[in-house]
Design a protein around this motif. Sequence first.
Motif, short mmCIF file in Angstrom:
data_model
loop_
_atom_site.label_atom_id
_atom_site.label_comp_id
_atom_site.label_asym_id
_atom_site.label_seq_id
_atom_site.Cartn_x
_atom_site.Cartn_y
_atom_site.Cartn_z
N ASP A 65 30.15 -0.18 32.17
CA ASP A 65 31.46 -0.75 31.82
C ASP A 65 32.48 0.39 31.91
O ASP A 65 32.09 1.57 31.97
CB ASP A 65 31.43 -1.29 30.38
CG ASP A 65 32.74 -1.97 29.98
OD1 ASP A 65 33.37 -2.60 30.84
OD2 ASP A 65 33.12 -1.88 28.79
N ARG A 98 28.70 -8.19 27.96
CA ARG A 98 30.07 -7.74 27.63
C ARG A 98 30.96 -8.97 27.37
O ARG A 98 31.79 -8.97 26.49
CB ARG A 98 30.69 -6.90 28.75
CG ARG A 98 29.92 -5.67 29.21
CD ARG A 98 29.84 -4.54 28.24
NE ARG A 98 31.03 -4.29 27.48
CZ ARG A 98 31.04 -3.50 26.36
NH1 ARG A 98 29.92 -2.93 25.93
NH2 ARG A 98 32.15 -3.30 25.71
N ARG A 99 30.78 -10.00 28.18
CA ARG A 99 31.59 -11.21 28.00
C ARG A 99 31.24 -11.89 26.67
O ARG A 99 32.10 -12.33 25.93
CB ARG A 99 31.34 -12.20 29.15
CG ARG A 99 31.85 -11.72 30.52
CD ARG A 99 31.52 -12.75 31.59
NE ARG A 99 31.79 -12.30 32.95
CZ ARG A 99 32.83 -12.68 33.68
NH1 ARG A 99 33.73 -13.50 33.20
NH2 ARG A 99 32.98 -12.25 34.92
N GLU A 104 34.90 -9.69 26.75
CA GLU A 104 35.32 -9.50 28.15
C GLU A 104 35.76 -10.84 28.70
O GLU A 104 35.10 -11.86 28.45
CB GLU A 104 34.13 -8.97 28.95
CG GLU A 104 34.44 -8.53 30.36
CD GLU A 104 34.96 -7.11 30.42
OE1 GLU A 104 36.18 -6.94 30.50
OE2 GLU A 104 34.13 -6.17 30.37
N SER A 108 40.29 -9.45 32.04
CA SER A 108 39.97 -8.01 31.91
C SER A 108 39.06 -7.57 33.05
O SER A 108 39.15 -6.42 33.51
CB SER A 108 39.36 -7.69 30.53
OG SER A 108 38.18 -8.41 30.29
#
Length: 252
Positions: A65, A98-99, A104, A108
């Motif tokens: 990331d 991450r989402r 996220e 983004s």
Amino acid sequence: MRKKLIAANWKMYKTPDEAKTFVKEFIPLVSGQKHADIVLCASPTLLPAVVDATRNNPIRVSAQDMHWMDQGAYTGETSPLMLKALGVTHVLIGHSERRQYFNETDESVNLKLKSALAHGLTPIVCVGELLAERESNQTEEVLVRQTSIGLSGIDASAAAPIVIAYEPVWAIGTGRTATPEIAQDAHRIIREQVAKILGGEVAAAMRILYGGSVKPDNTGSLCACADIDGALVGGASLDPKSFAAIVAGSAV
Ligand code: PEP
């Protein structure tokens, strides 16, 4: 002809010493292969050790990331400049974890993708539907939305480095791999969407990886599909023998 790409996502595993040991054992296992590019996606504290251990080797190193800004008051974040300074060449963007856990969004993802391209980092952009979305026949809609917003505002002339990873969320870490038919269908949808946004030439050249419970014994059937250009591998990439077997299995 798209060269295969096999990427290891180590998630939040390994210490620097364990990462070094992995690379030492892994390099001889893949030294003869030429059919695939290999990328190791490691957490920030491992990156210097992995860059060092893979020096003078075609294996590339990726972050998992990054922030889209060059610098600033963003405690806990890592900037593209920091990654470049370490010798990192790739960056995962928009992984479903991450989402799911770190808010996220497609927006983004788009900011990070633009930043990665501007800094000469190869972005591996993750897309994929939730189980509930698949079960309610929304897969195509989700993939089209994630791909369109993710790639929005990208100039076709700058898009060549972009890699997309199709990772159905229901297949990640569950042992429930998508069948080659399901995966191929999703990859076709994504490639058609890329063609609409960036043109047929960019779409035909873009590598689209499959991710979700890839193992040595299912790599071949997935990688034999027309639109599948490699794999993003989580659990099975933590062990050098298993990951090397996946690299070997992708030669189809
Ligand atoms: C991943 O972390 O991107 C992934 C696909 O994990 P796994 O291979 O364990 O399903």
